[in-house]
Write an enzyme that holds these catalytic residues in place. Sequence first.
Site, mmCIF file in Angstrom:
data_model
loop_
_atom_site.group_PDB
_atom_site.id
_atom_site.type_symbol
_atom_site.label_atom_id
_atom_site.label_comp_id
_atom_site.label_asym_id
_atom_site.label_seq_id
_atom_site.Cartn_x
_atom_site.Cartn_y
_atom_site.Cartn_z
ATOM 1 N N ASP A 131 -1.698 -1.203 -0.118
ATOM 2 C CA ASP A 131 -1.275 -2.424 0.566
ATOM 3 C C ASP A 131 0.223 -2.359 0.852
ATOM 4 O O ASP A 131 1.042 -2.415 -0.060
ATOM 5 C CB ASP A 131 -1.585 -3.647 -0.313
ATOM 6 C CG ASP A 131 -1.304 -4.950 0.408
ATOM 7 O OD1 ASP A 131 -2.224 -5.475 1.052
ATOM 8 O OD2 ASP A 131 -0.151 -5.435 0.324
ATOM 9 N N TYR A 173 8.120 -4.497 4.255
ATOM 10 C CA TYR A 173 8.473 -3.744 3.043
ATOM 11 C C TYR A 173 9.348 -2.524 3.397
ATOM 12 O O TYR A 173 9.956 -1.931 2.520
ATOM 13 C CB TYR A 173 7.234 -3.255 2.276
ATOM 14 C CG TYR A 173 6.277 -4.339 1.808
ATOM 15 C CD1 TYR A 173 6.629 -5.688 1.852
ATOM 16 C CD2 TYR A 173 5.016 -4.020 1.328
ATOM 17 C CE1 TYR A 173 5.751 -6.681 1.440
ATOM 18 C CE2 TYR A 173 4.128 -5.004 0.906
ATOM 19 C CZ TYR A 173 4.499 -6.340 0.969
ATOM 20 O OH TYR A 173 3.617 -7.308 0.558
ATOM 21 N N LYS A 210 0.944 -5.358 7.413
ATOM 22 C CA LYS A 210 1.082 -6.768 7.816
ATOM 23 C C LYS A 210 2.220 -6.923 8.813
ATOM 24 O O LYS A 210 3.215 -6.190 8.741
ATOM 25 C CB LYS A 210 1.385 -7.649 6.583
ATOM 26 C CG LYS A 210 0.628 -7.269 5.327
ATOM 27 C CD LYS A 210 0.884 -8.216 4.174
ATOM 28 C CE LYS A 210 0.292 -7.681 2.888
ATOM 29 N NZ LYS A 210 1.133 -6.686 2.202
ATOM 30 N N HIS A 214 1.404 -11.764 8.203
ATOM 31 C CA HIS A 214 1.959 -11.825 6.842
ATOM 32 C C HIS A 214 2.174 -13.271 6.373
ATOM 33 O O HIS A 214 1.874 -13.605 5.218
ATOM 34 C CB HIS A 214 3.285 -11.053 6.813
ATOM 35 C CG HIS A 214 3.671 -10.527 5.474
ATOM 36 N ND1 HIS A 214 4.321 -9.330 5.307
ATOM 37 C CD2 HIS A 214 3.526 -11.032 4.223
ATOM 38 C CE1 HIS A 214 4.548 -9.123 4.011
ATOM 39 N NE2 HIS A 214 4.071 -10.149 3.341
ATOM 40 N N LYS A 221 1.378 -3.735 -8.321
ATOM 41 C CA LYS A 221 2.433 -2.769 -8.003
ATOM 42 C C LYS A 221 3.079 -2.272 -9.279
ATOM 43 O O LYS A 221 3.358 -3.056 -10.202
ATOM 44 C CB LYS A 221 3.496 -3.449 -7.119
ATOM 45 C CG LYS A 221 4.772 -2.644 -6.922
ATOM 46 C CD LYS A 221 5.883 -3.045 -7.885
ATOM 47 C CE LYS A 221 7.114 -2.177 -7.750
ATOM 48 N NZ LYS A 221 8.143 -2.464 -8.766
ATOM 49 N N ARG A 229 1.548 3.008 -16.146
ATOM 50 C CA ARG A 229 1.051 1.670 -15.782
ATOM 51 C C ARG A 229 0.030 1.742 -14.643
ATOM 52 O O ARG A 229 -0.892 0.936 -14.582
ATOM 53 C CB ARG A 229 2.214 0.758 -15.398
ATOM 54 C CG ARG A 229 3.081 0.381 -16.579
ATOM 55 C CD ARG A 229 4.266 -0.462 -16.126
ATOM 56 N NE ARG A 229 5.032 -0.959 -17.258
ATOM 57 C CZ ARG A 229 6.177 -1.627 -17.127
ATOM 58 N NH1 ARG A 229 6.674 -1.884 -15.923
ATOM 59 N NH2 ARG A 229 6.817 -2.047 -18.197
ATOM 60 N N ASN A 244 -3.493 0.018 -15.183
ATOM 61 C CA ASN A 244 -4.005 -1.013 -14.274
ATOM 62 C C ASN A 244 -5.298 -0.568 -13.580
ATOM 63 O O ASN A 244 -6.035 -1.402 -13.052
ATOM 64 C CB ASN A 244 -2.945 -1.352 -13.214
ATOM 65 C CG ASN A 244 -1.708 -2.005 -13.810
ATOM 66 O OD1 ASN A 244 -1.728 -2.462 -14.957
ATOM 67 N ND2 ASN A 244 -0.629 -2.050 -13.044
HETATM 68 N N1 NAP Z 1 1.240 -11.124 1.302
HETATM 69 C C1 NAP Z 1 2.297 -11.478 0.617
HETATM 70 O O1 NAP Z 1 3.042 -12.386 0.999
HETATM 71 C C2 NAP Z 1 2.607 -10.737 -0.656
HETATM 72 C C3 NAP Z 1 3.619 -11.201 -1.507
HETATM 73 C C4 NAP Z 1 3.868 -10.493 -2.697
HETATM 74 C C5 NAP Z 1 3.112 -9.368 -2.997
HETATM 75 N N2 NAP Z 1 2.142 -8.927 -2.126
HETATM 76 C C6 NAP Z 1 1.328 -7.717 -2.412
HETATM 77 O O2 NAP Z 1 0.824 -7.800 -3.738
HETATM 78 C C7 NAP Z 1 1.241 -6.634 -4.468
HETATM 79 C C8 NAP Z 1 1.418 -6.953 -5.930
HETATM 80 O O3 NAP Z 1 2.304 -8.056 -6.109
HETATM 81 P P1 NAP Z 1 3.766 -7.908 -6.742
HETATM 82 O O4 NAP Z 1 4.286 -6.548 -6.515
HETATM 83 O O5 NAP Z 1 4.581 -9.043 -6.211
HETATM 84 O O6 NAP Z 1 3.553 -8.241 -8.284
HETATM 85 P P2 NAP Z 1 2.584 -7.758 -9.449
HETATM 86 O O7 NAP Z 1 1.730 -6.641 -9.021
HETATM 87 O O8 NAP Z 1 1.952 -9.003 -10.000
HETATM 88 O O9 NAP Z 1 3.635 -7.271 -10.557
HETATM 89 C C9 NAP Z 1 4.469 -6.176 -10.351
HETATM 90 C C10 NAP Z 1 5.494 -6.141 -11.502
HETATM 91 O O10 NAP Z 1 4.814 -5.991 -12.748
HETATM 92 C C11 NAP Z 1 5.237 -4.781 -13.396
HETATM 93 N N3 NAP Z 1 4.020 -4.151 -13.919
HETATM 94 C C12 NAP Z 1 2.994 -3.627 -13.202
HETATM 95 N N4 NAP Z 1 2.022 -3.157 -14.025
HETATM 96 C C13 NAP Z 1 2.448 -3.427 -15.283
HETATM 97 C C14 NAP Z 1 1.882 -3.173 -16.555
HETATM 98 N N5 NAP Z 1 0.697 -2.585 -16.676
HETATM 99 N N6 NAP Z 1 2.575 -3.574 -17.643
HETATM 100 C C15 NAP Z 1 3.780 -4.174 -17.531
HETATM 101 N N7 NAP Z 1 4.366 -4.443 -16.339
HETATM 102 C C16 NAP Z 1 3.701 -4.049 -15.223
HETATM 103 C C17 NAP Z 1 5.939 -3.958 -12.343
HETATM 104 O O11 NAP Z 1 7.003 -3.236 -12.911
HETATM 105 P P3 NAP Z 1 7.297 -1.675 -12.629
HETATM 106 O O12 NAP Z 1 7.148 -1.418 -11.147
HETATM 107 O O13 NAP Z 1 8.707 -1.519 -13.116
HETATM 108 O O14 NAP Z 1 6.307 -0.915 -13.470
HETATM 109 C C18 NAP Z 1 6.475 -5.015 -11.398
HETATM 110 O O15 NAP Z 1 7.715 -5.511 -11.879
HETATM 111 C C19 NAP Z 1 2.536 -6.228 -3.752
HETATM 112 O O16 NAP Z 1 2.937 -4.915 -4.066
HETATM 113 C C20 NAP Z 1 2.142 -6.430 -2.319
HETATM 114 O O17 NAP Z 1 1.322 -5.356 -1.884
HETATM 115 C C21 NAP Z 1 1.891 -9.598 -0.971
#
Ligand code: NAP
Length: 281
Positions: free
Chosen positions: A45, A50, A75, A108, A232, A238, A242
């Site tokens: 994704d 980005y 997006k 988006h 992410k 990790r 995950n």
């Molecule tokens: N459409 C939208 O508006 C929108 C908005 C936000 C996100 N997204 C999408 O959703 C995806 C995921 O959301 P996100 O990146 O915001 O947040 P997330 O996946 O909820 O969390 C990512 C964070 O958690 C940490 N992490 C990941 N796995 C972990 C684990 N097993 N243990 C401890 N910490 C862990 C990562 O750190 P490290 O990287 O340092 O390991 C990073 O800081 C994005 O990458 C994107 O593709 C879309």
Amino acid sequence: MTVPTIALNNQTTIPQLGFGVFQVPPEETAEVTGQALEVGYRHIDTAQMYGNEAGVGEALRSSGLPREDLYVTSKLNNGFHEPDDARRSFDETLTRLGLDRIDLFLIHWPLPTRYGGDFVSTWRALAEFVEDGRATSIGVSNFQPDHLDRIVDETGVVPAVNQIEVHPYFGNEAVRAASAKLGIAVEAWSPIAQGAVLDDEVITGIAAAHGRTPSQVTLRWHVQRGDIVFPKTTHVERMRENFEIFDFSLTADEMAAITALDRGEDGRRGPNPDTMDWIPE
Ligand SMILES: NC(=O)c1ccc[n+]([C@@H]2O[C@H](COP(=O)([O-])OP(=O)(O)OC[C@H]3O[C@@H](n4cnc5c(N)ncnc54)[C@H](OP(=O)(O)O)[C@@H]3O)[C@@H](O)[C@H]2O)c1
């Protein structure tokens, strides 16, 4: 580990677990995405905003994986809602990814206070990409129930997915329900609330009971609700952690306990889609 697929409303399927690359620095994206593909992720994704589509494309090519095994989402940039800009930027997305077809392309953000409140003509432009075969599916992100109703009523084209913020502190139930009612699959962004839920006592307690990690339990909660997730991380261990969420399950009581952590609007981490109006320079 076999990742289940979710059936979309257009006779296609999407892997329920993917890998998100928001905030992965462009210069690291090829390596990080390559590691995720090595771990077993097949659904990536990304987004124009980005700034790392080219890195994703590089990783897809170097992986040597067959195109049909991969599922790629991008997006539309908030600055490109005018139909001609959407068309031009979509061409550029395909070029950066090195693909002649993308699996899923999303608006988006709805940006209801921009472009004279018109996201319908943007949606019609995305529909052209399905007609010409360059997008297998199209969808939306951060669309509220009234935004969904409007594009469906005015165009008759139902999005395949709505990608919205969902995690234990922000259940976003009204938008999940409105999406489901229209046959739109829900993709839960920030599924672990960018780490904020990982030290919650309810979640750490359930994790300990299963000999799992808080992240695994939280992701498992999402998939048992039927949502699509793509956490992410830039850390390989990790990525593996995950990915390993399909060999255990949560009880109904555990599911309910996590769902009860919902803080409503206070739990939101990202912008409210009704007022979000940011356009990159
Ligand atoms: N459409 C939208 O508006 C929108 C908005 C936000 C996100 N997204 C999408 O959703 C995806 C995921 O959301 P996100 O990146 O915001 O947040 P997330 O996946 O909820 O969390 C990512 C964070 O958690 C940490 N992490 C990941 N796995 C972990 C684990 N097993 N243990 C401890 N910490 C862990 C990562 O750190 P490290 O990287 O340092 O390991 C990073 O800081 C994005 O990458 C994107 O593709 C879309």
